[in-house]
Design a protein around this motif. Structure first.
Motif, PDB file in Angstrom:
ATOM      1  N   VAL A   1      -0.241  -0.225  -4.642  1.00 30.30           N
ATOM      2  CA  VAL A   1       0.468  -1.309  -5.308  1.00 30.30           C
ATOM      3  C   VAL A   1       1.898  -1.450  -4.797  1.00 30.30           C
ATOM      4  CG1 VAL A   1      -0.924  -1.324  -7.400  1.00 30.30           C
ATOM      5  CG2 VAL A   1       1.022   0.216  -7.253  1.00 30.30           C
ATOM      6  N   ASP A   2       2.494  -0.337  -4.325  1.00 31.87           N
ATOM      7  CA  ASP A   2       3.858  -0.389  -3.804  1.00 31.87           C
ATOM      8  C   ASP A   2       3.903  -0.743  -2.316  1.00 31.87           C
ATOM      9  OD1 ASP A   2       2.808   1.913  -2.746  1.00 31.87           O
ATOM     10  OD2 ASP A   2       4.380   3.249  -3.511  1.00 31.87           O
ATOM     11  N   GLY A   3       2.729  -0.996  -1.714  1.00 33.81           N
ATOM     12  CA  GLY A   3       2.669  -1.341  -0.296  1.00 33.81           C
ATOM     13  C   GLY A   3       2.502  -0.141   0.623  1.00 33.81           C
ATOM     14  N   LYS A   4       2.721   1.057   0.099  1.00 38.24           N
ATOM     15  CA  LYS A   4       2.548   2.278   0.885  1.00 38.24           C
ATOM     16  C   LYS A   4       1.071   2.692   0.838  1.00 38.24           C
ATOM     17  CE  LYS A   4       7.185   3.931  -0.079  1.00 38.24           C
ATOM     18  NZ  LYS A   4       7.982   4.961  -0.726  1.00 38.24           N
ATOM     19  N   PRO A   5       0.601   3.420   1.856  1.00 37.27           N
ATOM     20  CA  PRO A   5      -0.796   3.854   1.830  1.00 37.27           C
ATOM     21  C   PRO A   5      -1.104   4.661   0.567  1.00 37.27           C
ATOM     22  CG  PRO A   5       0.167   4.250   3.988  1.00 37.27           C
ATOM     23  CD  PRO A   5       1.287   3.820   3.083  1.00 37.27           C
ATOM     24  N   ALA A   6      -2.215   4.336  -0.062  1.00 39.16           N
ATOM     25  CA  ALA A   6      -2.577   4.974  -1.325  1.00 39.16           C
ATOM     26  C   ALA A   6      -3.171   6.370  -1.117  1.00 39.16           C
ATOM     27  CB  ALA A   6      -3.567   4.099  -2.088  1.00 39.16           C
ATOM     28  N   LYS A   7      -3.719   6.659   0.046  1.00 39.32           N
ATOM     29  CA  LYS A   7      -4.341   7.953   0.374  1.00 39.32           C
ATOM     30  C   LYS A   7      -5.488   8.310  -0.570  1.00 39.32           C
ATOM     31  CE  LYS A   7      -1.492   9.890   3.584  1.00 39.32           C
ATOM     32  NZ  LYS A   7      -1.647  10.803   4.621  1.00 39.32           N
ATOM     33  N   GLU A   8      -6.062   7.334  -1.190  1.00 36.13           N
ATOM     34  CA  GLU A   8      -7.205   7.585  -2.061  1.00 36.13           C
ATOM     35  C   GLU A   8      -8.436   6.836  -1.569  1.00 36.13           C
ATOM     36  OE1 GLU A   8      -7.411   9.672  -4.607  1.00 36.13           O
ATOM     37  OE2 GLU A   8      -5.334  10.263  -4.302  1.00 36.13           O
ATOM     38  N   GLU A   9      -8.218   5.737  -0.919  1.00 38.21           N
ATOM     39  CA  GLU A   9      -9.324   4.882  -0.516  1.00 38.21           C
ATOM     40  C   GLU A   9      -9.013   4.259   0.848  1.00 38.21           C
ATOM     41  OE1 GLU A   9     -13.031   3.297  -1.206  1.00 38.21           O
ATOM     42  OE2 GLU A   9     -11.954   4.486  -2.680  1.00 38.21           O
TER      43      GLU A   9
ATOM     44  N   GLY B   1      -8.726   2.102  13.494  1.00 38.66           N
ATOM     45  CA  GLY B   1      -8.627   1.141  12.404  1.00 38.66           C
ATOM     46  C   GLY B   1      -8.973   1.720  11.045  1.00 38.66           C
ATOM     47  N   TYR B   2      -9.369   2.989  11.021  1.00 35.30           N
ATOM     48  CA  TYR B   2      -9.737   3.629   9.761  1.00 35.30           C
ATOM     49  C   TYR B   2      -8.460   4.139   9.114  1.00 35.30           C
ATOM     50  CZ  TYR B   2     -12.990   6.032   6.608  1.00 35.30           C
ATOM     51  OH  TYR B   2     -13.722   6.435   5.506  1.00 35.30           O
ATOM     52  N   ILE B   3      -7.905   3.312   8.270  1.00 34.29           N
ATOM     53  CA  ILE B   3      -6.608   3.604   7.672  1.00 34.29           C
ATOM     54  C   ILE B   3      -6.710   3.524   6.152  1.00 34.29           C
ATOM     55  CG2 ILE B   3      -5.293   2.808   9.676  1.00 34.29           C
ATOM     56  CD1 ILE B   3      -4.883   0.148   8.202  1.00 34.29           C
ATOM     57  N   TRP B   4      -5.714   4.103   5.488  1.00 36.14           N
ATOM     58  CA  TRP B   4      -5.689   4.057   4.031  1.00 36.14           C
ATOM     59  C   TRP B   4      -5.311   2.659   3.560  1.00 36.14           C
ATOM     60  CZ3 TRP B   4      -8.189   7.907   2.254  1.00 36.14           C
ATOM     61  CH2 TRP B   4      -8.086   9.169   2.832  1.00 36.14           C
ATOM     62  N   ALA B   5      -5.971   2.210   2.521  1.00 34.57           N
ATOM     63  CA  ALA B   5      -5.654   0.916   1.928  1.00 34.57           C
ATOM     64  C   ALA B   5      -4.263   0.992   1.305  1.00 34.57           C
ATOM     65  CB  ALA B   5      -6.687   0.558   0.864  1.00 34.57           C
ATOM     66  N   PRO B   6      -3.497  -0.083   1.364  1.00 38.17           N
ATOM     67  CA  PRO B   6      -2.160  -0.048   0.762  1.00 38.17           C
ATOM     68  C   PRO B   6      -2.245   0.026  -0.755  1.00 38.17           C
ATOM     69  CG  PRO B   6      -2.662  -2.233   1.624  1.00 38.17           C
ATOM     70  CD  PRO B   6      -3.796  -1.344   2.017  1.00 38.17           C
TER      71      PRO B   6
END
Length: 133
Positions: free
Chosen positions: A93-101, A86-91
C-alpha cells in the motif's frame, strides 16, 4: 513414454481439469501446495549449494522445446529463465515491495517451480507459527 515416468505430476487445484489430465495421461496427479511464501523459500533453498557444494535443483540450458511466437512478439517471457527477472514482489500500500506476494504477471514457470519445491520439501507438515506471550 520415452523418459522415465514422473514421480509426481503436480497440478493446480481445479478438480475437473486434473481429472481430465489424469484421464488423458493415464496417470494420477497431486494438488499443488500453494502456500506462496513458504513455497518460494523452499525453492530458493534448493537453488543454494548444499553441504556437498551442489544445488538441489538445476535449470537445463536449451531445454525449451518450442518458443511461443505470440509471447516472444509481445516481448513477454517464453521460458523459466526469462521469467526470473520479472518475478518480483507486488507493491504494498505504501508503494514499497510487500514481500508477501509476488506480482502475478508472467509467472507460470515460477509458480510450477514453487509447487515443486513445496511438494518435495514441505511435505505434509502443516505451517506452524510460534506465538509469544
Amino acid at each position: 513414454w520415452v523418459e522415465p515416468r514422473p514421480r509426481a505430476i503436480i497440478c493446480d487445484h481445479d478438480a475437473e481439469d486434473r481429472a481430465t489430465l489424469e484421464r488423458h495421461l493415464s496417470m494420477s496427479t497431486v494438488a499443488a501446495k500453494k502456500a506462496v511464501s513458504t513455497g518460494i523459500q523452499a525453492f530458493q533453498a534448493r537453488l543454494r549449494k548444499a553441504g556437498d557444494g551442489r544445488p538441489r535443483v538445476y535449470v537445463v540450458r536449451d531445454s525449451l522445446v518450442e518458443r511461443d511466437p505470440v509471447l516472444k512478439e509481445a516481448g513477454r517471457p517464453t521460458c523459466f529463465v526469462e521469467e526470473i527477472t520479472g518475478y518480483i514482489w507486488a507493491p504494498g500500500v505504501d508503494g514499497k515491495p510487500a514481500k508477501e506476494e509476488p506480482l502475478k504477471r508472467d509467472d507460470h514457470a515460477q509458480d510450477a517451480a514453487r509447487y515443486m519445491g513445496a511438494e518435495r520439501d514441505l511435505g505434509g507438515r502443516p505451517g506452524m507459527r510460534a506465538l509469544r506471550r
